[in-house]
Scaffold this active site. Structure first.
Site, PDB file in Angstrom:
ATOM      1  N   TYR A  56       0.850  -1.180   0.000  1.00 13.78           N
ATOM      2  CA  TYR A  56       0.000   0.000   0.000  1.00 13.78           C
ATOM      3  C   TYR A  56       0.897   1.245   0.000  1.00 13.78           C
ATOM      4  O   TYR A  56       0.875   2.071   0.909  1.00 13.78           O
ATOM      5  CB  TYR A  56      -0.998   0.027   1.151  1.00 13.78           C
ATOM      6  CG  TYR A  56      -2.269   0.750   0.754  1.00 13.78           C
ATOM      7  CD1 TYR A  56      -3.164   0.149  -0.124  1.00 13.78           C
ATOM      8  CD2 TYR A  56      -2.533   2.024   1.213  1.00 13.78           C
ATOM      9  CE1 TYR A  56      -4.309   0.806  -0.527  1.00 13.78           C
ATOM     10  CE2 TYR A  56      -3.680   2.691   0.811  1.00 13.78           C
ATOM     11  CZ  TYR A  56      -4.560   2.088  -0.055  1.00 13.78           C
ATOM     12  OH  TYR A  56      -5.683   2.750  -0.469  1.00 13.78           O
ATOM     13  N   LEU A  57       1.678   1.343  -1.055  1.00 17.37           N
ATOM     14  CA  LEU A  57       2.806   2.265  -1.113  1.00 17.37           C
ATOM     15  C   LEU A  57       2.375   3.726  -1.227  1.00 17.37           C
ATOM     16  O   LEU A  57       1.347   4.045  -1.809  1.00 17.37           O
ATOM     17  CB  LEU A  57       3.705   1.900  -2.298  1.00 17.37           C
ATOM     18  CG  LEU A  57       4.195   0.446  -2.328  1.00 17.37           C
ATOM     19  CD1 LEU A  57       5.049   0.207  -3.552  1.00 17.37           C
ATOM     20  CD2 LEU A  57       4.954   0.091  -1.060  1.00 17.37           C
TER      21      LEU A  57
ATOM     22  N   HIS B  53       7.528   5.472   0.790  1.00 16.56           N
ATOM     23  CA  HIS B  53       8.154   4.272   0.235  1.00 16.56           C
ATOM     24  C   HIS B  53       8.943   4.596  -1.034  1.00 16.56           C
ATOM     25  O   HIS B  53      10.042   4.078  -1.256  1.00 16.56           O
ATOM     26  CB  HIS B  53       7.085   3.225  -0.100  1.00 16.56           C
ATOM     27  CG  HIS B  53       6.313   2.730   1.073  1.00 16.56           C
ATOM     28  ND1 HIS B  53       4.975   3.016   1.258  1.00 16.56           N
ATOM     29  CD2 HIS B  53       6.677   1.962   2.126  1.00 16.56           C
ATOM     30  CE1 HIS B  53       4.548   2.429   2.350  1.00 16.56           C
ATOM     31  NE2 HIS B  53       5.555   1.799   2.913  1.00 16.56           N
TER      32      HIS B  53
ATOM     33  N   ARG C 189      -1.253   3.766   7.234  1.00 17.47           N
ATOM     34  CA  ARG C 189      -2.391   3.791   8.152  1.00 17.47           C
ATOM     35  C   ARG C 189      -3.132   5.129   8.141  1.00 17.47           C
ATOM     36  O   ARG C 189      -4.204   5.235   8.750  1.00 17.47           O
ATOM     37  CB  ARG C 189      -1.934   3.461   9.571  1.00 17.47           C
ATOM     38  CG  ARG C 189      -1.540   1.991   9.761  1.00 17.47           C
ATOM     39  CD  ARG C 189      -1.227   1.677  11.216  1.00 17.47           C
ATOM     40  NE  ARG C 189      -1.104   0.239  11.440  1.00 17.47           N
ATOM     41  CZ  ARG C 189       0.041  -0.432  11.411  1.00 17.47           C
ATOM     42  NH1 ARG C 189       1.164   0.210  11.157  1.00 17.47           N
ATOM     43  NH2 ARG C 189       0.061  -1.740  11.633  1.00 17.47           N
TER      44      ARG C 189
END
Length: 282
Positions: free
Chosen positions: A32-33, A37, A188
């Site tokens: 879930y880049l 990242h 998150r």
């Protein structure tokens, strides 16, 4: 860009690259880049001939009641982003590939560095992190691995493990990437509703003000913690897990602000737990 879900195939690719004299940079992720990242990917591209990104939501680092099942996942989206970023290979194994039936081995870093901060509120978390990173290092065989400063405790624990167990690779720290309003990027963040998202800005505000106070001569850790707490708790939904001001190189306790210092916080907004930190040198 090649995509591997087999440890054997990933190792074969890495061994072939090494035989050709190519250096390998690894960016370990849970997917879930976001741009944080991708900043790790950019750092790996600058430092290495080839870049591998691992995508694996590691069940061993989630405790009971945490968000393993709900953790955001979108492999297709992630691989599209990584192809655009010039990544050479993606290692995306299934849980049964990493932890086959009967798996019972682990790697654990003990001592003060794992007994505080997230080590208190998430028992077993770092044992899961060090175990999975050990497996990722063996699968991908990198010369360098790139970790974000946002997970400061994790970064220092991995560096300690690599140093003490003589892994033949270098751990590279990459600075925190923030959104335009200062919120540290995190997978998150998608859990936050609009009100929680606004309140979460208190984290960077509190850290930044603490840095300014230190620059102005404040050295008393208790007073700094009290001021950080006051800023964060002004947000009605904020529930502080911890506020720490410790040695920035090994997380040891300090009597006063001196040298390289890590100011770190963990705070829940509703069900979403966010971490943030700042390094200060005096």
């Amino acid at each position: 860009m090649q995509i591997f879900d087999s440890i054997k195939k990933m190792q074969e690719w890495s061994l072939q690259a090494r035989k050709q004299g190519k250096s390998i940079g690894l960016v370990p992720t849970m997917g879930y880049l976001h741009d944080g990242h991708l900043s790790l990917v950019q750092a790996a591209r600058r430092n290495c001939d080839l870049v591998v990104v691992s995508i694996f939501v590691n069940p061993l680092q989630f405790g009971q009641g945490e968000d393993f099942e709900d953790y955001p996942r979108d492999l297709s989206r992630d691989t599209d982003l990584l192809a655009d970023a010039g990544v050479d290979a993606v290692f995306a194994p299934a849980a049964r590939e990493m932890y086959p039936a009967g798996f019972s081995s682990s790697v654990e870093v003990s001592g003060e560095i794992t007994r505080k901060m997230c080590g208190i509120s998430r028992p077993g978390h770092f044992k899961g992190v060090t175990t999975v990173c050990t497996k990722l290092f063996h699968a991908c065989m990198p010369d360098k691995a790139f970790f974000g400063q946002k997970d400061a405790q994790q970064l220092l624990i991995i560096k300690k493990m690599v140093r003490e167990l003589n892994f033949p690779l270098e751990i590279i720290r990459v600075p925190i990437v923030r959104e335009h309003d200062g919120l540290a990027l995190s997978s998150r963040n998608v859990y936050l509703d609009a009100g929680q998202r606004q309140e979460a800005l208190a984290l960077n505000k509190a850290l930044s003000q603490a840095k300014e106070q230190i620059a102005g001569g404040e050295r008393d850790i208790a007073r700094l913690k009290d001021r950080i707490s006051g800023i964060i708790t002004a947000s009605p939904q904020a529930e502080i897990d911890y506020i720490e001001i410790v040695n920035g190189e090994d997380l040891s306790e300090l009597e006063a602000v001196d040298g390289i210092v890590l100011i770190a916080v963990a705070v829940k907004f509703g069900k979403t737990r966010l971490i943030d930190n700042l390094l200060v040198e005096v």
